[in-house]
Write an enzyme that holds these catalytic residues in place. Structure first.
Site, PDB file in Angstrom:
ATOM      1  N   LYS A 152      10.243 -14.561  21.367  1.00  0.00           N
ATOM      2  CA  LYS A 152      10.210 -13.454  20.457  1.00  0.00           C
ATOM      3  C   LYS A 152      11.606 -12.942  20.443  1.00  0.00           C
ATOM      4  CE  LYS A 152       5.385 -12.100  21.421  1.00  0.00           C
ATOM      5  NZ  LYS A 152       4.368 -11.505  22.309  1.00  0.00           N
ATOM      6  N   GLN A 206       4.417  -6.710  26.404  1.00  0.00           N
ATOM      7  CA  GLN A 206       3.773  -8.199  26.497  1.00  0.00           C
ATOM      8  C   GLN A 206       2.490  -7.940  27.401  1.00  0.00           C
ATOM      9  OE1 GLN A 206       4.941 -11.005  24.936  1.00  0.00           O
ATOM     10  NE2 GLN A 206       2.847 -11.813  25.752  1.00  0.00           N
ATOM     11  N   ASP A 241       2.415  -4.585  17.245  1.00  0.00           N
ATOM     12  CA  ASP A 241       1.272  -5.564  17.488  1.00  0.00           C
ATOM     13  C   ASP A 241       0.144  -5.135  16.776  1.00  0.00           C
ATOM     14  OD1 ASP A 241       2.029  -7.631  19.162  1.00  0.00           O
ATOM     15  OD2 ASP A 241       1.931  -6.674  21.055  1.00  0.00           O
TER      16      ASP A 241
END
Ligand code: NDP
Length: 285
Positions: free
Chosen positions: A54, A98, A121
């Site tokens: 990422k 994460q 997200d």
């Protein structure tokens, strides 16, 4: 006839290159460029490798990033407090924590703490609700990437029979909703579905998001179908493999995604797009 390969690496590169140009022009105008904050807790090797991927993409597109690495034993309270700091920081457009988190931390409370307009997200309940209501929201990255890959084949989604195997909150359920939005007739299968093969054989579009290597074999696929393999499974010898048995499936399918090089890179490209749109919203673009 061998299936056409859907090249997720190439499609994602195209998307990242377009974003890179846009970010360059923002920089040339002397404005603040989009910034993604990434929080990682502990040192799970898979999580570390996803975060590296990422951050590499952030760098490629010319955006900024903030990486916060926290020890495995960080308290939930401390983590929530740090998320609060990013929420308030007007230089940060997107926040990503994460997952998975260590067991002493409540994942729901962490997701709930992220400001919905920075939730790139798309996991915050407000974004999830808006997705299902058909309102503007952050769409989760993997499902959004799956749709782009299907669209990259040039085939219409409307009117097709779509079968999604898996019903998680991050892949199965949202991708089913996105397919429904595009007027597919959608079936969601899962571990309690009897005679899975009879269901998957109906699919013009088959999305496998299970997490079990080779659970979908060639005999479960309708000839000519579009097959999207979301699975990322590590074999004993350290290789990555999908949920679809590629060798048998590619003899039947019309289109198929490889693992690696299919859905994985698209997830990251969509994260970049979501970060850019978070920036657009904050900057009134
Ligand atoms: P989950 O474990 O949360 O969900 C798996 C789903 O598969 C569940 O709904 C489960 O059913 C169903 N399932 C399990 N076994 C079977 C079976 N034998 N037959 C039919 N259905 C079954 O996984 P995720 O959705 O989080 O992830 C799925 C896979 O995708 C994983 O390999 C993961 O690593 C990968 N992934 C890849 C991403 C990418 O960027 N490419 C991003 C996210 C995930 P039930 O609900 O009944 O338990």
């Amino acid at each position: 006839m061998m299936a056409n390969i859907i090249d997720g690496k190439a499609v994602s590169l195209g998307i990242k290159e377009k974003l890179k140009e846009r970010v360059e022009s923002v920089r040339e105008e002397g404005e603040r460029v989009p910034c993604l904050a990434v929080i990682i807790v502990g040192d799970n090797p898979a999580s570390r490798s996803y975060v590296r991927g990422k951050l590499k993409a952030v760098e490629f597109t010319g955006m900024e990033s903030r990486l916060l690495e926290l020890p495995e034993d960080v308290s939930e309270e401390k983590l929530l407090q740090l998320i609060g700091c990013f929420n308030e920081n007007s230089d940060v457009d997107g926040i990503l924590v994460q997952l998975p988190l260590p067991r002493h931390i409540n994942e729901d409370r962490v997701i709930d703490a992220i400001l919905p307009r920075k939730d790139v997200d798309g996991f915050h309940p407000q974004n999830v609700a808006n997705l299902w209501l058909g309102r503007k929201c952050f769409v989760p990255c993997t499902p959004q990437g799956i749709i782009k890959l299907i669209e990259s084949t040039g085939e219409n989604i409307e009117g097709k029979r779509a079968v999604v195997v898996g019903r998680s909150n991050i892949v199965g359920k949202p991708v089913a909703k996105l397919l429904l939005d595009r007027n597919a007739t959608v079936t969601v299968a899962h571990s309690r579905t009897p005679d899975l093969k009879a269901v998957t054989r109906e699919a013009d579009i088959l999305v496998a998001a299970v997490g079990r290597p080779g659970v979908i074999t060639g005999d479960m696929i309708k000839p000519g179908a579009i097959v999207i393999d979301v699975g990322i499974n590590r074999t004993d010898d350290g290789h990555l493999t999908g949920d679809v048995d590629f060798a048998s499936a590619s003899e039947v399918a019309g289109w198929i995604t490889p693992v690696p090089g299919g859905v994985g890179p698209m997830t990251i490209a969509m994260l970049m797009e979501n970060t850019y749109s978070a920036w657009c919203a904050i900057s009134d673009r």
